[in-house]
Scaffold this motif. Structure first.
Motif, PDB file in Angstrom:
ATOM      1  N   TYR A 249      50.481  31.991  75.963  1.00 28.91           N
ATOM      2  CA  TYR A 249      49.253  32.640  75.502  1.00 28.91           C
ATOM      3  C   TYR A 249      48.311  32.888  76.673  1.00 28.91           C
ATOM      4  O   TYR A 249      47.597  33.900  76.720  1.00 28.91           O
TER       5      TYR A 249
ATOM      6  N   TYR B 112      54.660  35.986  71.129  1.00 24.64           N
ATOM      7  CA  TYR B 112      53.303  35.658  71.566  1.00 24.64           C
ATOM      8  C   TYR B 112      52.372  36.860  71.685  1.00 24.64           C
ATOM      9  O   TYR B 112      51.167  36.685  71.816  1.00 24.64           O
ATOM     10  N   VAL B 113      52.916  38.064  71.649  1.00 23.38           N
ATOM     11  CA  VAL B 113      52.070  39.264  71.674  1.00 23.38           C
ATOM     12  C   VAL B 113      52.084  39.965  70.322  1.00 23.38           C
ATOM     13  O   VAL B 113      51.046  40.357  69.798  1.00 23.38           O
ATOM     14  N   ASP B 114      53.285  40.104  69.739  1.00 22.83           N
ATOM     15  CA  ASP B 114      53.417  40.780  68.449  1.00 22.83           C
ATOM     16  C   ASP B 114      53.485  39.806  67.277  1.00 22.83           C
ATOM     17  O   ASP B 114      53.633  40.239  66.126  1.00 22.83           O
ATOM     18  N   HIS B 115      53.452  38.501  67.553  1.00 16.61           N
ATOM     19  CA  HIS B 115      53.334  37.452  66.525  1.00 16.61           C
ATOM     20  C   HIS B 115      54.514  37.425  65.560  1.00 16.61           C
ATOM     21  O   HIS B 115      54.363  37.177  64.367  1.00 16.61           O
TER      22      HIS B 115
ATOM     23  N   PRO C 167      44.545  36.196  69.060  1.00 17.57           N
ATOM     24  CA  PRO C 167      46.007  36.235  68.860  1.00 17.57           C
ATOM     25  C   PRO C 167      46.578  34.935  68.313  1.00 17.57           C
ATOM     26  O   PRO C 167      47.574  34.963  67.576  1.00 17.57           O
TER      27      PRO C 167
ATOM     28  N   PRO D  27      51.790  43.659  79.168  1.00 17.36           N
ATOM     29  CA  PRO D  27      52.368  42.309  79.224  1.00 17.36           C
ATOM     30  C   PRO D  27      53.893  42.306  79.299  1.00 17.36           C
ATOM     31  O   PRO D  27      54.483  41.443  79.951  1.00 17.36           O
ATOM     32  N   GLN D  28      54.535  43.281  78.662  1.00 20.76           N
ATOM     33  CA  GLN D  28      55.996  43.322  78.685  1.00 20.76           C
ATOM     34  C   GLN D  28      56.502  43.644  80.087  1.00 20.76           C
ATOM     35  O   GLN D  28      57.444  43.007  80.585  1.00 20.76           O
TER      36      GLN D  28
ATOM     37  N   PHE E  44      49.583  36.046  78.710  1.00 21.70           N
ATOM     38  CA  PHE E  44      49.426  37.328  78.020  1.00 21.70           C
ATOM     39  C   PHE E  44      47.952  37.665  77.788  1.00 21.70           C
ATOM     40  O   PHE E  44      47.586  38.838  77.763  1.00 21.70           O
TER      41      PHE E  44
ATOM     42  N   ILE F 212      57.713  38.325  74.187  1.00 21.68           N
ATOM     43  CA  ILE F 212      56.691  39.314  73.819  1.00 21.68           C
ATOM     44  C   ILE F 212      56.573  39.418  72.305  1.00 21.68           C
ATOM     45  O   ILE F 212      55.474  39.483  71.735  1.00 21.68           O
TER      46      ILE F 212
ATOM     47  N   CYS G 282      46.864  39.174  80.994  1.00 23.96           N
ATOM     48  CA  CYS G 282      47.328  40.561  81.076  1.00 23.96           C
ATOM     49  C   CYS G 282      46.390  41.502  80.330  1.00 23.96           C
ATOM     50  O   CYS G 282      46.044  42.585  80.811  1.00 23.96           O
ATOM     51  N   LYS G 283      45.956  41.077  79.152  1.00 24.02           N
ATOM     52  CA  LYS G 283      45.058  41.911  78.359  1.00 24.02           C
ATOM     53  C   LYS G 283      43.723  42.107  79.071  1.00 24.02           C
ATOM     54  O   LYS G 283      43.176  43.223  79.095  1.00 24.02           O
TER      55      LYS G 283
END
Length: 557
Positions: free
Chosen positions: A503, A234-237, A479, A516-517, A506, A231, A509-510
């Motif tokens: 990617y 790939y979500v918070d970079h 993202p 996503p977590q 997630f 997470i 999920c968005k």
């Protein structure tokens, strides 16, 4: 008489001879004149040829000057675009009447007012009633959070006092995620009817619980830690090296190669689920496609990185996204996804896609946002023409905003009634402008981009479910752009494909409004034991949101 005749004939002969000589002289003189005229004619011809040559040179120079001017305009345009990319605003907002907000008050001022510009100081006093503003108070803290109470007793001795109440102050606090050691204890039991010695000889007589299923056997990291790493990246970079720095602040040292091995194992574990996602995306009748770059380390290329591509396929109606990594951007790159596809394919004007929609099975849908972008770039060089085109496109988007809440059938009818006449008028205007705009000018390039796609730009009118542009897929790609700025490159081509897989999950999920977590934590706990023919049930678009929200890990139950 005879003598006289003979003398006369001699005189006549002499006269004739004189005349002949005179004629010969005249002929010679004429010949000289003719030669002189010929010389003059040749000189004139030489001068004419010289003049023609100079005229041709001048024309050639004029063409060269015009060419250089066009090239200069093009170079200035490119320079302006590069400066804008580096330093300028990224917005594409356009105001049709740029001078509308500017009012020249001097035009309405009297002559005396213009002449008398001496500043005058003036003291103004006034009274006003100030109404008390209603304050809604602080935001309430959610009730589902755990509560920690801290009691602060007075410094005075309260032994002989009676408690009459208390004041409670609520504060929202945060403690960063903490590491802890999870110890799985499995008691061993021996059957009572057997002796201890027999139990030791025969292990079947010993009863012990199975180890809870784990995605990576004998892995030091638990599912929660693996979920956090994925997470964060790939979500918070957050690049892995930054996560290692965060771990180090908690006195946890994890080697980079170890984390890379964990992610590689997760890639193998989640690959069957990714293949199910790809199958569902390919089966959709309406797809949007786009591509974006990713730098990749390649052992064959020293001192540089390979420029690879994420090819992204978005199914708006099914709320699905699939990323696919390819090394290049040529015709073969999207073949695995688009070969044999049947339905509606929405893309920009990139010619590679033409190989897959130029048939009777696929309806091509072009993107009005990309078309508008071309005219937006031409504003500085030709604001009148580019502004007119952008104004007409703005009208199309205004219709889309009005039709947003309508049913697909009602939306289609509104488009045909209101948008089709605008598109027809804009098409006629563009064809007229095509004859006037220079091909290499920004306006000429914008028209040259739009005209070949004109039929495809109108195809969104056929169905109310279709979108006017490709912006939804660009939102899914965003993202990746944020991640590129942080982790800069993928470690290998296999690593890039794993990134494409995560990617994809997630992004889905968005689109489906799923945390996503929590989704990843639920899937990583169950995927190892999930039946292969039912894997599609745990994709974000098919998952039960309530089950995901209420999920607890095996050690939390």
């Amino acid at each position: 008489m005879l003598l006289k005749l003979e003398s006369d004939s001699e005189d006549q002969q002499k006269a004739f001879q004189k005349q002949e000589k005179a004629i010969q002289k005249q002929e010679k003189a004429i010949q000289k004149q003719e030669k002189a005229i010929q010389r003059k004619e040749k000189a004139i011809q030489r001068k004419e040829r010289t003049i023609q040559s100079k005229e041709q040179t001048i024309q050639s120079q004029e063409k060269d000057i015009q060419k250089h001017l066009e090239e200069g305009k093009w170079l200035r345009f490119q320079l302006a675009q590069l400066k804008r990319m580096l330093f300028g605003s990224k917005r594409e907002r356009f105001e049709a009447n740029g001078n509308q907000a500017k009012i020249e008050f001097e035009e309405y001022a009297s002559d005396q007012q213009k002449q008398d510009e001496t500043p005058v100081k003036e003291t103004i006093t006034y009274e006003r009633e100030k109404s008390a503003k209603k304050h809604n108070g602080r935001n309430s803290i959610p009730d589902h959070l755990p509560v920690v109470e801290y009691v602060v007793e007075p410094e005075q001795d309260t032994a002989e006092m009676k408690k009459i109440g208390e004041e409670r102050t609520e504060i929202l606090e945060y403690v960063p995620e903490k590491f802890f050691k999870l110890v799985i204890v499995r008691p061993k039991y021996a059957r009572m009817e057997q002796a201890v010695e027999a139990a030791e000889r025969d292990k079947k007589n010993i009863v012990i619980a199975e180890v809870p299923s784990r995605p990576i056997e004998k892995c030091l990291a638990g599912n929660s830690l693996l979920t956090a790493i994925l997470i964060n990246k790939y979500v918070d970079h957050l690049p892995l090296y930054r996560q290692q720095q965060i771990f180090r602040r908690s006195d946890i040292e994890i080697a980079p190669s170890t984390i890379d091995t964990w992610i590689a194992h997760l890639g193998k574990l989640f690959d069957p689920l990714y293949q199910k996602l790809v199958e569902e995306v390919k089966a959709q009748s309406y797809l949007q496609a786009d591509e974006t770059t990713i730098k990749v380390l390649d052992r064959k290329k020293k001192k540089t990185t390979h420029l690879g591509y994420f090819w992204v396929y978005h199914a708006p109606l099914a709320r699905l996204v699939a990323f696919d990594y390819k090394k290049g951007r040529d015709t073969n790159a999207p073949r695995e996804f688009l070969q044999g596809y049947k339905g509606t394919l929405q893309t920009d004007g990139y010619n590679v896609y033409k190989h897959y929609y130029d048939n009777d099975q696929v309806t091509h849908l072009a993107c009005w946002a990309h078309a508008r972008r071309k005219f937006e770039k031409a504003l500085e060089s030709d604001r009148e023409c580019a502004g007119h085109a952008m104004t007409e496109i703005q009208k199309l988007y205004a219709i889309e905003r009005s039709a947003k809440e309508l049913s697909p059938e009602a939306r289609k009818k509104m488009r045909l009634d209101l948008a089709l006449p605008i598109i027809n008028d804009l098409g006629k205007w563009l064809h007229a402008q095509r004859q006037q705009a220079l091909p290499k000018s920004p306006m000429g390039m914008a028209i040259g981009y739009v005209i070949p796609l004109w039929v495809s730009l109108q195809n969104y009118l056929r169905d109310g479910n279709l979108h006017i542009d490709n912006n939804l897929i660009e939102n899914s790609i965003r993202p990746v752009a944020l991640g590129r700025k942080n982790y800069l490159f993928a470690g290998s081509h296999n690593g890039a494909q794993r990134s494409a897989m995560f990617y994809s999950f997630f992004a889905c999920c968005k689109l489906n409004n799923i945390n996503p977590q929590k989704w990843f934590a639920y899937v990583i706990e169950n995927i190892a034991d999930y039946k292969a023919n039912k894997l599609h049930e745990i994709l974000p678009n098919n998952s039960d949101p309530k089950k995901i929200e209420s999920f607890k890990r095996f050690w939390e139950v």
